[in-house]
Design an enzyme around this catalytic site. Structure first.
Site, PDB file in Angstrom:
ATOM      1  N   ASP A   1      62.242  35.134  33.932  1.00  0.00           N
ATOM      2  CA  ASP A   1      62.916  33.999  33.301  1.00  0.00           C
ATOM      3  C   ASP A   1      61.928  32.902  32.919  1.00  0.00           C
ATOM      4  O   ASP A   1      62.274  31.989  32.167  1.00  0.00           O
ATOM      5  CB  ASP A   1      63.926  33.377  34.279  1.00  0.00           C
ATOM      6  CG  ASP A   1      65.345  33.878  34.053  1.00  0.00           C
ATOM      7  OD1 ASP A   1      65.694  34.162  32.891  1.00  0.00           O
ATOM      8  OD2 ASP A   1      66.091  33.986  35.043  1.00  0.00           O
TER       9      ASP A   1
ATOM     10  N   LYS B   1      72.847  42.183  30.427  1.00  0.00           N
ATOM     11  CA  LYS B   1      71.421  42.358  30.737  1.00  0.00           C
ATOM     12  C   LYS B   1      71.175  43.714  31.398  1.00  0.00           C
ATOM     13  O   LYS B   1      70.225  44.426  31.047  1.00  0.00           O
ATOM     14  CB  LYS B   1      70.939  41.224  31.651  1.00  0.00           C
ATOM     15  CG  LYS B   1      70.895  39.860  30.963  1.00  0.00           C
ATOM     16  CD  LYS B   1      70.654  38.712  31.943  1.00  0.00           C
ATOM     17  CE  LYS B   1      70.751  37.366  31.246  1.00  0.00           C
ATOM     18  NZ  LYS B   1      70.610  36.212  32.153  1.00  0.00           N
TER      19      LYS B   1
ATOM     20  N   GLN C   1      70.675  34.728  38.458  1.00  0.00           N
ATOM     21  CA  GLN C   1      71.507  34.148  37.407  1.00  0.00           C
ATOM     22  C   GLN C   1      71.890  32.703  37.733  1.00  0.00           C
ATOM     23  O   GLN C   1      72.325  32.397  38.839  1.00  0.00           O
ATOM     24  CB  GLN C   1      72.761  35.017  37.206  1.00  0.00           C
ATOM     25  CG  GLN C   1      73.618  34.620  36.013  1.00  0.00           C
ATOM     26  CD  GLN C   1      72.936  34.819  34.665  1.00  0.00           C
ATOM     27  OE1 GLN C   1      72.001  35.605  34.530  1.00  0.00           O
ATOM     28  NE2 GLN C   1      73.392  34.106  33.650  1.00  0.00           N
TER      29      GLN C   1
END
Ligand code: GUN
Length: 310
Positions: free
Chosen positions: A124, A54, A98
């Site tokens: 997200d 990412k 994460q």
């Protein structure tokens, strides 16, 4: 006949290159690039690889990409403090913590942390405000993996409106938002899960079958209507030779790759499905790369929403 393979790497590269002018324009207008802050707690090997991918993809696109690493011994307060810092940062438009968080943080840690992220920076799409907006089909930040699946279907000219779609898996990250996105595009959607009776028979009614259960080779040919599109969201690193032996015959290149490396990344869809499906996403190289592309798209969208167009 063998299924058409839907190439996620090529499409991801295309989507990222399409984002480039927007990133350049934002940077020129605001005197800073769109910024992504990632929080990684602990040293889960898979998470480290995902986060590295990412960060690299964001940097390549000319975005600012910062990693905040915390040790596995970090407290929940320390994680929340990093989120608060990124919430207040004028340089970061997107925040990603994460998943999974270390178990030592407690069973509700992920929920508490995701709830703390500013919804406007929640690239997200995990914050309940954004989940609610998605359910009501309002503009919002949508989780990258299901968004990537939609991009893959649309750009591969696979009709969604009117299709029967079956989603196997009911996670907040993939299954539920996936079902919503398909529904909003006029598919008739069924969500299946581990307690669904006759799962294979229901799956076999699907024109579009999405597998997101995290069980290697779970979807076998009996789950698949001939000609259906099968989307494999599973990514499992297998170290058990018996599992590999169930998936790949002796002499198969992937079985030999496993013998050399001692592990192999495989999806939820059994390789034999390729003989039945009309189109299929490979693992690796299918949905995974699209998740990253859609994350970057979300960072640019969040940046444009927060600062506003010129
Ligand atoms: N872990 C696995 N997939 C994801 C994702 O899309 N976002 C975050 N934050 N963690 C993940």
């Amino acid at each position: 006949m063998s299924a058409r393979l839907l190439d996620g790497n090529a499409l991801s590269a295309q989507i990222r290159s399409e984002l480039q002018p927007g990133v350049a324009a934002f940077t020129a207008r605001h005197g800073r690039p769109p910024g992504l802050g990632i929080v990684l707690v602990g040293d889960d090997p898979a998470s480290q690889i995902y986060v590295r991918n990412k960060l690299k993809a964001a940097s390549e696109l000319g975005m600012r990409a910062d990693l905040e690493r915390l040790p596995v011994s970090a407290t929940l307060d320390e994680v929340l403090a990093q989120v608060a810092r990124l919430n207040a940062s004028a340089d970061h438009d997107g925040i990603l913590v994460q998943d999974p968080l270390p178990e030592t943080l407690g069973p509700h840690a992920a929920r508490i942390v995701f709830d703390t992220i500013d919804p406007a920076k929640d690239v997200d799409g995990f914050h309940p405000v954004n989940v609610g907006r998605l359910v009501q089909k309002r503009p919002t930040l949508v989780p990258g993996t299901p968004l990537g699946v939609i991009a893959l279907l649309e750009r591969s000219n696979i009709p969604i409106a009117g299709a029967r779609a079956v989603v196997i898996g009911r996670s907040d990250i993939v299954g539920k938002p996936m079902a919503m996105l398909l529904l909003h595009r006029d598919a008739t959607v069924t969500i299946c899960h581990s307690k669904t009776p006759d799962l294979a028979a229901i799956a076999a009614t699907a024109d579009i079958l999405v597998a997101a259960v995290g069980r290697p080779g779970f979807v076998t040919p009996e789950f698949v209507k001939p000609g259906a599109t099968v989307i494999d969201v599973g990514i499992t690193s297998v170290t058990d030779a018996a599992v590999i032996a169930r998936l790949f015959p002796e002499g198969h290149a992937r079985r030999e790759a496993f013998a050399r490396r001692g592990s192999l990344v495989v999806g939820d869809v059994h390789p034999a499905v390729a003989a039945v499906a009309g189109a299929l996403t490979p693992v690796p190289g299918g949905v995974g790369p699209l998740t990253v592309a859609m994350l970057l798209s979300n960072v640019l969208r969040a940046a444009e929403m927060v600062v506003g167009p010129a």
